[in-house]
Design an enzyme around this catalytic site. Structure first.
Site, PDB file in Angstrom:
ATOM      1  N   THR A   1       0.843  -1.190   0.000  1.00 14.52           N
ATOM      2  CA  THR A   1       0.000   0.000   0.000  1.00 14.52           C
ATOM      3  C   THR A   1       0.875   1.236   0.000  1.00 14.52           C
ATOM      4  O   THR A   1       2.099   1.153  -0.062  1.00 14.52           O
ATOM      5  CB  THR A   1      -0.956  -0.020   1.215  1.00 14.52           C
ATOM      6  N   ASN A   2       0.258   2.377   0.023  1.00 15.96           N
ATOM      7  CA  ASN A   2       0.961   3.645   0.160  1.00 15.96           C
ATOM      8  C   ASN A   2       0.267   4.444   1.247  1.00 15.96           C
ATOM      9  O   ASN A   2      -0.670   3.959   1.869  1.00 15.96           O
ATOM     10  CB  ASN A   2       1.001   4.387  -1.189  1.00 15.96           C
ATOM     11  N   ASP A   3       0.682   5.658   1.446  1.00 15.38           N
ATOM     12  CA  ASP A   3       0.183   6.450   2.567  1.00 15.38           C
ATOM     13  C   ASP A   3      -1.017   7.315   2.200  1.00 15.38           C
ATOM     14  O   ASP A   3      -1.315   8.293   2.877  1.00 15.38           O
ATOM     15  CB  ASP A   3       1.321   7.312   3.117  1.00 15.38           C
ATOM     16  N   SER A   4      -1.714   6.983   1.144  1.00 19.83           N
ATOM     17  CA  SER A   4      -2.873   7.763   0.746  1.00 19.83           C
ATOM     18  C   SER A   4      -3.992   7.609   1.770  1.00 19.83           C
ATOM     19  O   SER A   4      -4.322   6.511   2.199  1.00 19.83           O
ATOM     20  CB  SER A   4      -3.368   7.308  -0.627  1.00 19.83           C
TER      21      SER A   4
ATOM     22  N   ALA B   1      -4.974   6.287  -5.179  1.00 18.56           N
ATOM     23  CA  ALA B   1      -3.557   5.956  -5.360  1.00 18.56           C
ATOM     24  C   ALA B   1      -3.411   4.436  -5.271  1.00 18.56           C
ATOM     25  O   ALA B   1      -2.945   3.889  -4.284  1.00 18.56           O
ATOM     26  CB  ALA B   1      -2.713   6.651  -4.302  1.00 18.56           C
TER      27      ALA B   1
END
Length: 192
Positions: A2-5, A69
Site C-alpha cells: 500500500t501507500n500512505d494515501s 492511489a
C-alpha cells in the site's frame, strides 16, 4: 502493499461533485472517513475489486475521476493463515505481480466519458503527468507532488497542477483538500 494515501482527496471530490448537483458513486478502500451526503459509497478491499466495481458502472457514467492511489503491485500469493517463523512457509522473499492499470484500461474503453486521472509524483511532476495524460488516454490529469509532507498523501492540504491537451497547465496553490476539490470540479465542468 500500500501507500500512505488517506482517501481525503477522493472524498473531498465526491462531496464537491455532489454539492455541484452530480449523482456520485464513490469507490473506495477507505472506511474511516464520513461518507458525503448524497454520495453512494462502494467499499472495496483490493485493486482488482476496485477495477471490477468501476468497470461494471463505466458505461453509465459521464465523468470518472480516478483520484485513488492504487498500488502498482500486489503479492503474488495470499494466504488465509498466519505465517509462523521457522515453519515450512517461512517467507524470506516476497514475489509481486502488477496490479491492473485501471485508469489506462478506462482510457482505452471510453466512449462519451470525460476521464480525469491523478498523477502522484515525487519528481518531474509535469513531465510525468504529461506522459500519463497521453499514455492513459485521459482528458485531464491532476498532478500532485507527494514527496512533500505538508501536501498530498495523508495531509489535509494539497497543491496540484491540472493538465489537459487543450489548454495551458493550471496551478492550484496549496489549500485545504475540500477547496482544491471544489476548484477541480469547476474546471471539469468547464470541459464537459
Amino acid at each position: 502493499m500500500t501507500n500512505d494515501s488517506s482517501g481525503k482527496m477522493g472524498y473531498a471530490l465526491a462531496k464537491a461533485a455532489a454539492y455541484a448537483g452530480a449523482t456520485v458513486t464513490l469507490v473506495s478502500t477507505i472506511h474511516n472517513l464520513p461518507v458525503p451526503l448524497g454520495v453512494e459509497l462502494v467499499t472495496v478491499q483490493s485493486a482488482l475489486e476496485m477495477q471490477q466495481a468501476i468497470e461494471s458502472r463505466f458505461d453509465q457514467l459521464d465523468v470518472v475521476i480516478m483520484a485513488a492511489a492504487v498500488s502498482d503491485y500486489r503479492p503474488a500469493q495470499s494466504l488465509a493463515y498466519k505465517i509462523k517463523k521457522n515453519s515450512k512457509d517461512d517467507l524470506t522473499e516476497l514475489k509481486l505481480v502488477k496490479n491492473p492499470d485501471i485508469l489506462a484500461g478506462l482510457g482505452q474503453k471510453k466512449q462519451h466519458q470525460f476521464l480525469v486521472g491523478f498523477a502522484a509524483e515525487t519528481s518531474n511532476l509535469e513531465k510525468y503527468a504529461l506522459t500519463k495524460l497521453a499514455d492513459k488516454h485521459v482528458d485531464m490529469i491532476v498532478a500532485n507532488d507527494v514527496s512533500q509532507a505538508n501536501i498530498g498523501f495523508n495531509s489535509d492540504d494539497n497543491a496540484v497542477t491540472v493538465l489537459t491537451n487543450t489548454q495551458k497547465s493550471i496551478r492550484l496553490a496549496q489549500a485545504a483538500k475540500p477547496l482544491i476539490a471544489q476548484k477541480l470540479i469547476e474546471l471539469i465542468s468547464q470541459h464537459i
